[in-house]
Design a protein around this motif. Structure first.
Motif, mmCIF file in Angstrom:
data_model
loop_
_atom_site.group_PDB
_atom_site.id
_atom_site.type_symbol
_atom_site.label_atom_id
_atom_site.label_comp_id
_atom_site.label_asym_id
_atom_site.label_seq_id
_atom_site.Cartn_x
_atom_site.Cartn_y
_atom_site.Cartn_z
ATOM 1 N N ARG A 105 0.813 -1.213 0.000
ATOM 2 C CA ARG A 105 0.000 0.000 0.000
ATOM 3 C C ARG A 105 0.846 1.262 0.000
ATOM 4 O O ARG A 105 0.545 2.227 -0.721
ATOM 5 N N ASP A 106 1.924 1.271 0.782
ATOM 6 C CA ASP A 106 2.626 2.525 1.057
ATOM 7 C C ASP A 106 3.948 2.691 0.325
ATOM 8 O O ASP A 106 4.444 3.808 0.226
ATOM 9 N N ASP A 107 4.541 1.616 -0.152
ATOM 10 C CA ASP A 107 5.860 1.711 -0.780
ATOM 11 C C ASP A 107 5.730 1.412 -2.268
ATOM 12 O O ASP A 107 5.532 0.266 -2.679
ATOM 13 N N MET A 108 5.864 2.460 -3.072
ATOM 14 C CA MET A 108 5.660 2.326 -4.505
ATOM 15 C C MET A 108 6.674 1.388 -5.146
ATOM 16 O O MET A 108 6.357 0.650 -6.081
ATOM 17 N N VAL A 109 7.919 1.394 -4.648
ATOM 18 C CA VAL A 109 8.940 0.527 -5.225
ATOM 19 C C VAL A 109 8.598 -0.937 -4.976
ATOM 20 O O VAL A 109 8.711 -1.775 -5.875
ATOM 21 N N VAL A 110 8.167 -1.260 -3.767
ATOM 22 C CA VAL A 110 7.751 -2.635 -3.478
ATOM 23 C C VAL A 110 6.544 -3.009 -4.331
ATOM 24 O O VAL A 110 6.486 -4.102 -4.904
ATOM 25 N N ARG A 111 5.583 -2.098 -4.441
ATOM 26 C CA ARG A 111 4.384 -2.379 -5.235
ATOM 27 C C ARG A 111 4.758 -2.650 -6.699
ATOM 28 O O ARG A 111 4.250 -3.585 -7.326
ATOM 29 N N ALA A 112 5.679 -1.847 -7.231
ATOM 30 C CA ALA A 112 6.123 -2.056 -8.612
ATOM 31 C C ALA A 112 6.903 -3.360 -8.737
ATOM 32 O O ALA A 112 6.761 -4.095 -9.721
ATOM 33 N N GLY A 113 7.719 -3.668 -7.721
ATOM 34 C CA GLY A 113 8.483 -4.907 -7.760
ATOM 35 C C GLY A 113 7.596 -6.131 -7.764
ATOM 36 O O GLY A 113 7.869 -7.115 -8.469
ATOM 37 N N VAL A 114 6.515 -6.074 -6.989
ATOM 38 C CA VAL A 114 5.557 -7.187 -6.961
ATOM 39 C C VAL A 114 4.890 -7.335 -8.326
ATOM 40 O O VAL A 114 4.735 -8.443 -8.844
ATOM 41 N N LEU A 115 4.495 -6.207 -8.900
ATOM 42 C CA LEU A 115 3.866 -6.247 -10.227
ATOM 43 C C LEU A 115 4.817 -6.830 -11.263
ATOM 44 O O LEU A 115 4.430 -7.663 -12.092
ATOM 45 N N LEU A 116 6.084 -6.425 -11.209
ATOM 46 C CA LEU A 116 7.069 -6.936 -12.159
ATOM 47 C C LEU A 116 7.317 -8.431 -11.942
ATOM 48 O O LEU A 116 7.516 -9.179 -12.911
ATOM 49 N N SER A 117 7.306 -8.872 -10.691
ATOM 50 C CA SER A 117 7.466 -10.307 -10.419
ATOM 51 C C SER A 117 6.358 -11.096 -11.087
ATOM 52 O O SER A 117 6.582 -12.191 -11.617
ATOM 53 N N ARG A 118 5.173 -10.539 -11.070
ATOM 54 C CA ARG A 118 4.023 -11.221 -11.660
ATOM 55 C C ARG A 118 4.060 -11.140 -13.190
ATOM 56 O O ARG A 118 3.756 -12.112 -13.882
ATOM 57 N N ALA A 140 8.861 -15.021 -3.994
ATOM 58 C CA ALA A 140 9.787 -16.024 -3.468
ATOM 59 C C ALA A 140 10.317 -15.604 -2.099
ATOM 60 O O ALA A 140 10.449 -16.432 -1.189
ATOM 61 N N VAL A 141 10.620 -14.315 -1.949
ATOM 62 C CA VAL A 141 11.078 -13.803 -0.649
ATOM 63 C C VAL A 141 10.002 -14.013 0.409
ATOM 64 O O VAL A 141 10.275 -14.479 1.524
ATOM 65 N N TRP A 142 8.769 -13.680 0.058
ATOM 66 C CA TRP A 142 7.668 -13.813 1.007
ATOM 67 C C TRP A 142 7.406 -15.281 1.342
ATOM 68 O O TRP A 142 7.152 -15.626 2.499
ATOM 69 N N LEU A 143 7.470 -16.153 0.318
ATOM 70 C CA LEU A 143 7.193 -17.570 0.534
ATOM 71 C C LEU A 143 8.216 -18.191 1.483
ATOM 72 O O LEU A 143 7.860 -18.982 2.360
ATOM 73 N N ARG A 144 9.484 -17.849 1.320
ATOM 74 C CA ARG A 144 10.512 -18.378 2.222
ATOM 75 C C ARG A 144 10.224 -17.996 3.667
ATOM 76 O O ARG A 144 10.390 -18.803 4.585
ATOM 77 N N CYS A 145 9.789 -16.777 3.860
ATOM 78 C CA CYS A 145 9.469 -16.311 5.208
ATOM 79 C C CYS A 145 8.296 -17.098 5.787
ATOM 80 O O CYS A 145 8.343 -17.550 6.943
#
Length: 240
Positions: A98-111, A124-129
């Motif tokens: 919601r708050d970090d545009m770079v993370v939001r863009a990174g998630v979109l690019l991963s998809r 993958a980072v989230w799944l490992r956690c």
């Protein structure tokens, strides 16, 4: 030294501008010309730092993964039950999207792009956690007997994907432009995002709390569940 600092700031500005463009229109429609314009630099300066759009996308994805990993690592407090940390993780990811545009863009690019390199894949980072925390929950005997850890992993991953949807909707519902000035450093931008987030809606957090409230009785013993906070307040103030 001053020249190196200028180069660092220009590179940072380009990564943030690329994230802004990717977040707004996706990878395929993004152009180097649009990114250089968003960053307020010449195309020559852009190509000095990044020779292709792919390089820029990888830089955005790498920073999004690094930011995600740093936030998630900070949630793992000594002595905290693994399931509480897991709940907090889902809320923290909602806040990041919601708050970090770079993370939001990174998630979109991963998809959109996928990647054989797990270091560039936010999922993958989230799944490992998630997997590590559920292994700990098993070791802590927090899960009910017979509960399948793989099934819980799939459930939590589905919750996180739903969180991304609601977090993006929260941004759109407010009509707030997620991009801040690209001539600021990442730390400055993050601080400003934290401040402006206080005025945003909290649909993702409400959704998460309700889902956790429904599923926890099926996953844990009554005594364990009573001690868990489904609101994720331990991960930070959901409402800012």
């Amino acid at each position: 030294m001053a020249e190196q600092e200028r180069a660092r700031r220009t590179r940072n500005r380009l990564v943030v501008a690329a994230a802004e463009v990717f977040d707004a229109i996706g990878y395929e429609r993004a152009t180097m010309a649009r990114i250089s314009a968003a960053a307020g630099v010449t195309k020559g300066a852009l190509y000095f730092h990044f020779s292709t759009k792919d390089e820029l996308a990888r830089a955005v994805q790498a920073r999004a993964c690094e930011g995600s990993a740093e936030v998630l690592a900070g949630l793992d407090r000594p002595g905290a039950p693994a399931l509480q940390v897991l709940i907090d993780v889902t809320h923290a990811l909602a806040r990041l999207v919601r708050d970090d545009m770079v993370v939001r863009a990174g998630v979109l690019l991963s998809r959109e792009r996928g990647s054989a390199d797990a270091a560039l894949d936010c999922y993958a980072v989230w799944l490992r956690c998630v997997q590590a925390l559920l292994l700990r929950a098993e070791a802590e005997r927090a899960l009910r007997p017979g509960v399948c850890r793989d099934a819980v992993t799939a459930l939590v991953v589905s919750m996180i994907c739903g969180t991304e949807f609601f977090a993006r909707r929260d941004v759109l519902d407010t009509g707030l432009d997620p991009a801040l000035s690209t001539d600021t450093d990442t730390d400055t931008r993050a601080d400003a995002n934290t401040d402006t987030a206080r005025d945003r809606s909290d649909g993702a957090f409400e959704w998460l709390a309700r889902i956790w409230g429904l599923v926890l009785p099926a996953l844990v013993e009554t005594g364990v569940g009573a001690a868990l906070d489904a609101s994720g307040r331990a991960s930070g103030p959901s409402a800012g």
